[in-house]
Structures are given as structure tokens and as C-alpha cells.
Scaffold this motif. Sequence first.
Motif, PDB file in Angstrom:
ATOM      1  N   ILE A 184      11.104  -9.646 -12.414  1.00 34.81           N
ATOM      2  CA  ILE A 184      11.577 -10.404 -11.252  1.00 34.81           C
ATOM      3  C   ILE A 184      10.378 -10.740 -10.383  1.00 34.81           C
ATOM      4  CG2 ILE A 184      12.934 -10.299  -9.140  1.00 34.81           C
ATOM      5  CD1 ILE A 184      14.954  -8.648 -10.514  1.00 34.81           C
ATOM      6  N   SER A 240      18.197  -7.635 -16.421  1.00 33.10           N
ATOM      7  CA  SER A 240      17.335  -8.162 -15.361  1.00 33.10           C
ATOM      8  C   SER A 240      15.893  -7.952 -15.805  1.00 33.10           C
ATOM      9  CB  SER A 240      17.607  -7.432 -14.049  1.00 33.10           C
ATOM     10  OG  SER A 240      16.845  -7.981 -13.000  1.00 33.10           O
ATOM     11  N   TYR A 265      10.301 -13.563 -17.572  1.00 33.77           N
ATOM     12  CA  TYR A 265      11.202 -13.951 -16.497  1.00 33.77           C
ATOM     13  C   TYR A 265      12.416 -14.684 -17.069  1.00 33.77           C
ATOM     14  CZ  TYR A 265       7.133 -12.843 -13.655  1.00 33.77           C
ATOM     15  OH  TYR A 265       6.077 -12.201 -13.075  1.00 33.77           O
ATOM     16  N   THR A 288      18.442 -12.822 -12.346  1.00 33.87           N
ATOM     17  CA  THR A 288      17.421 -12.384 -11.400  1.00 33.87           C
ATOM     18  C   THR A 288      18.065 -11.478 -10.361  1.00 33.87           C
ATOM     19  OG1 THR A 288      17.856 -14.381 -10.111  1.00 33.87           O
ATOM     20  CG2 THR A 288      16.030 -14.474 -11.671  1.00 33.87           C
TER      21      THR A 288
END
Length: 792
Positions: free
Chosen positions: A249, A246, A31, A220
Amino acid sequence: MTTTENQANPIGFGRMLRKEDARFLRGKGNYVDDLNLPGMLHGAVLRSPYAHARIKSIDISAAQAHPKVKAVITGEILETLNLAWIPSLSHDVVAVLATDKVRFQGQEVAFVVAEDRYSARDALELIEVDYEVLPPVVDAKKALDKDAPVIRDDIAGKVDNFIFDWESGDKAATDEVFANAAIVVNQDMLYPRVHPAPMETCGAVAYMDPIDQKLTIYSTTQAPHAHRTLYALVAGLPEHKLRVVSPDIGGGFGNKVGIYPGYVLAIVGSILTKRPVKWMEDRSENLMSTSFARDYHMKGSIAASADGKILGLRVDVLADHGAFNNTAQPTKFPAGFFHVFTGSYDLMAAHCSVRGVYTNKAPGGVAYACSFRVTEAVYLVERMVDRLAQELKMDPAELRMKNLLRPEQFPYTSPTGWEYDSGEYPRALRLAMDIAGYEELRKEQAQKRAKGELMGIGISFFTETVGAGPKRHMDILGLGMADGCEVRVHPTGKAVVRLSVQSQGQGHETTFAQIVSEVTGIPPEDIDVVHGDTDNTPFGLGTYGSRSTPVSGAAAAIAARRVVDKARIVASAMLECAPEDLEWEKGRFNIKGDKSVGKTMAEIALGAHGTVELPEGVEGHLNAECVYDPPNLTYPFGAYICVVDVDPATAKVSVRRFIAVDDCGPRINPMIVEGQVHGGLADGVGMALMEVIAFDEDGNNLGASFMDYLIPTSLECPSWETGATVTPSPHHPLGLKGVGESATVGSPPAVVNAVIDALAPYGVKHADMPLTPAQVWQAMQGAPYRTDLAIQ
């Protein structure tokens, strides 16, 4: 949980464990907040405590003197860098940092970059802002008053809080239908402001490399390619020098589609300090300042014949968009897809009008698991159908069955001009009723009502509209809603699939491997799926509106078919025959009439990279790309039945059973579809019974923590009972329709209809969400319990 699948999948996909779960179940997900780059600094945002106030001055000198602070950024500093504003998804202009005045509680005022997160937060306390508090307006109806304070006085010539006035349908034809109808039922209702509340809050890590001047942004976001293009347009940076990554998520639900000021501030912080800068919001920041959804005041009217034939629908909507019009929806449709409010029924005429207004609330309008306002539209029509059933004293299931579209009517053009692709609506409703044991439930309800017990049965039938295309009709800030996919087969027969959509928990790494496997015959375990990195994936507009399978799923299927077409030519060269002499057996080409002579995909891949002499004009390798512009939206649908019990002493609602029958076309992986449905059902129960972002008269957010903004847990959710019908979309290459948002669309009206049904002995016709014990108790006080109503 029980599951009924009443029809074999015509394509042959099947259940397999999710490939991505190997890391998630071990806590090894990657993340944004896991990133820790060398020399990384940390940013924190100073937010306004007021909903409406003029900024007289900002003193940052004490914060700048903090020994661990590396930069303090204000709106004036951003203006010198030409980064003071960002485009919203509706062409509105949003200030990165407020300069003239703040327009909602929690609006960004300044940004501190420090050596660690704690020092950055401490330094916020050293910034002194002199505010002149102004009267706020948080009621959308009062926002249109002539004496209401003007919120967007930064817009030249703006003298009111009006944003847009939009309509769809034939007003004259609708008025005529209503004038001649035997029965007309009206109802005012509110779909309150709610928040996606993803597991992971929003954040970004930005790094401008001083050597090659390449800016890398880890964020994000659900739409990395769209973000890259918008950053390039806003900052004037060359797009090839921008990379947006990204990673994993933790949920998005539309909350992570747009560009937030924190993303831009992390970028500016890195440009100024020449070091990586991380910004991660906390939970209160997420609930207070990131995009909300709903907040629609709706007046619905339904017209019908005396025997229950629905003739027309009419709706007027007042949409509260907060301080900035940050709606994530196609440019052509300022009210989103609300014009699908005719739902699943065969009508003569329909008309809707929607007015958008500014208020002193955080920007609303996010496409929160709703396909651009379909959720509100379905809620409206399903409440109105139940209200009509009340007036007719007709069973709501019977009324729906009488008016549902029939299979022979497809493709069906709605009174507002949308072409539904396919459907077998009555079959889905019958299956839901069979799973529920509907007749027995009604008998049980009658017995309980005779004893003064409150049991309710609620039905909803919905038609979703998903896919966000074709691009000739739909775009975001001029970027057409088409998506790309690349399939590359390595010499050893293993493959990589590169997507322009971004997973936020839907299992893309599994389902897209299954799509390509089904077409090419390469086992799913031999297929890697790459997404979320603009340097390594084709351009596309990302994941929202349930568009992954309808759009990128189609692109993957077509790209995989192109791989197979090329493999046929390579195989014919290897076998020294004509391409038409070969027949395809999943994963292998054989000589027609002799299956003992052929080549597998792995053998063909090696040959394509080897020395086989290919026909003139045929290049080697087994790679293919597709940019898919869908010819139409897809229209999944479903029938839901909810059973609730209401405690007459406390007014607490308990969901006892919930039956969900969904038709999303063929199911790639039924297990993943069930997971999507389960999550959406929980989401809908939360919105119906507990979730609301409320504000006091001063504009203070009353839901800025999970102590105040309640979300459902396993205690509030029953064991879901699911079923399926399969009606393929005729224009999708694999017939797929999408399912990511269906349950969120269909479940709130089912729950509300069940609660209102339970309260029928009190004469209750309607109550607005969320149906908390206090709200239900208030509704029950209108009249005493009546036995004559109870036994109907």
C-alpha cells in the motif's frame, strides 16, 4: 538531521535496514494497480458535478451500446442484488450509487465496465443524467439553521442536519472552576478540512470464480479482515468464500480504512460479467470523494490562577461530517477521543461538548493519522496554553513546565476519565529545550525584533492515545478491537510470523521480525512476516490509530514467548532433564550451571518435528498463537519546538528549525521510528501552512488536484532535529507505546504557535490554519508593528 537518544534502550532492539526495501527501492513493489489478471475488465465511476441535486432520470442506453462496454451499473441494478448500500464505520448507511439525489460533488452515480480503462472512461460521457439542482449547504454553522436544506432526507423522519450531540467531563465542576478562576481566556478556532493524500489512490480488483464461487478482492485497504466480514454481512456471501488481499500500500493514513463504493462496484462488476474487474481512482477522484479529516469549529476556554496554574478547560465543537457520517472510530465515542483534550496537564476539571452535522461535502471523519480526533484535541489545548501565556505575559515553556504532569502522578486519570499509563513529561520538554538552545533562541529573537525582523518560537507538548483497545470499550460496527498473531517455527529453525495488521509503509516486515527475534533468539533475517491476506493471517481489525505495535506487537511478543515456553519442554525432553533445570540464553536453552550442554532454537525446532518423545499432553512443532485484547490504551508523548521566520514584505513563513523529542517507550528500530517522525513532521508542516480542502458556496471542491491542494516538499521542510526519552508502558508486554501518528499530532500546534509568536509585534493573538502568506498578511493588517510589543 540530528538525533539525540538520551537513554539506552532497555530491551535491546537496534537499527537494521528495512527488509522490505529490497523490493521498494528497485521498483518491485506489488500494488493493486500492478495486477493484470487474465481476462480482466476495467471499471470507471460516473460522478456528480453537483453538490446537491435530485436525480430525475438516468439514461444508460448509449453507454450500453458502446462496443467495448460489458456492463453499466446503476443504483437500481444494485438494489436487485441487495448491494445498494454499505455500512459506514459509524453505523450510518451510505449509498453505493445515488438513486434519489446526490449529496456532494463527486458522489458516485453510475459504473461502467469495459474492456479497457480508456473505453470505460469514454463511455461515462455517454450516460445522460437529468439533475434538478438543489441549494447546497457547505457551512457547518448554517447547516443547523431552521431553513437549511435537509441533506439526509432519505432517513425516515429526518427534518434537520443534526447527527449527534455528545459530551464528556463534569460540566458542573468545570463551571465552578471557571467561576472562581482569576483568569479566563477564550478563543474560537478552526481546524480546517484536510486530506490524507496518500501516494497511491484507492482501488480494487475483484474476481468471482465461477467454479468454486469464491470471491477474491485485491484492495487498497488497511483493514482486510474487517472488510471481509463486512462484505459477507452486506452481500450475504459465506465468509469462508471471501478472500481479501491487501498487497503493498502506497500510504494510507486512515484514508484506506473504510469501504468505498468503488470496491463494491468492482465486486458487482465481476459478479455480472464473470470476469475480473479492476477499479482505480485517479488523483482528482481521490481528493474529491474519499474520506477527509478534521473540519472542526472549536471554541476553547482555559481557566487559570493569577500565577499561571491551569485549573480547567472547556470546549464546544461543531464537527462537519459531510454528507454521510463516515467516522472511523469506536462505536461508543461518536466524537472520537476528543475527550483527551486535557492534554498533558494537571487540571481540576474539564468539559467538552461536540455536535456533529451533515453538509454537502464528501463524507468526513476519517482517522487521518490522528487516533480518532486526538490531533484536533491537542491542537486546541496547545493553542489555548499559548493564549494563556500571552495573557499572563509568561514564557510558554515556563507555563508548560509549571503545569505538566509529574512522573509520580502516573498512572494518571484525567478529568474526563482516561488513565494515562506512564510518562516523564518535564524531562522530555527539558531535552527539547536543550537541543534547541532555547534561551539563546529567545535572545536572538529579541535582537531581531528590535530590527523589525519577524522570528517566532513555538512549543507544543502532546499526549497521544493509541492502540484502539480494549475491545470491551472499543469496536468498529460490533467487531472488537483485538488482534491476532501466529508464530510458526519450521523444522530447520526458520520462522514465519502472521499478522492481522496491515503495513502501509511502516516497516512491519522488519519491526515484527525484530520483536520475534528479540524474544526467541531467531535472527531477524530468518523470520518472514506475512500480512494483508485474510486466507493466510489471523483475524484482526487492521492498522490505524497507531495500533500496530501496541496491539499486534504485543500479540507477537506473547506468541513468541509461548514458542519459547514450548521450546523449554522440548529441550528438556531432548536433554533428558526437568524443564526447570534449564536456563534461557537468548536463542538457546542450557543446563543450569553448565553452558556446554544445551540446545539451540534450531535444534529444538528439529526435535519438535522429529521423533523425540515428549511429555504426555505436549504436542509437537513449535507454533503458537495469541489474540491480544489490550488492557488499556498506550500514551506516547512528546515535546516539539519550531522556529520560523516570516518575511514582513510577503508574509511568507519559512520553517527554519524543528526539534522533536518523542517518547514511544522502547524503540524496536530507532531508524524506522525516525522515519515515522520525519514523515509526520512534514505532514504537520503541510497542514499548518498550506493544506486545506475548501469549497465555494455552490459546493464545488476547490482542492481536487495537487495544483490546488498543496502538500509539502523538501523545500518547505527543515533538517529535522530529533531526540528521545524512553518511558515504557507498564501494561504492554514489551513496554511499547507506538509512534506512527505522534508527529502529526504534535507538529501543527508547534508551527502555528511559532507563527503567532512571530507576529506578536502586530498584536496578533490567533489565526486559523493554513497559515498561507495571504492568511498571515491578513493577520498582520490588524495593527502596525509596535516596538513595545516587539521587545517583550
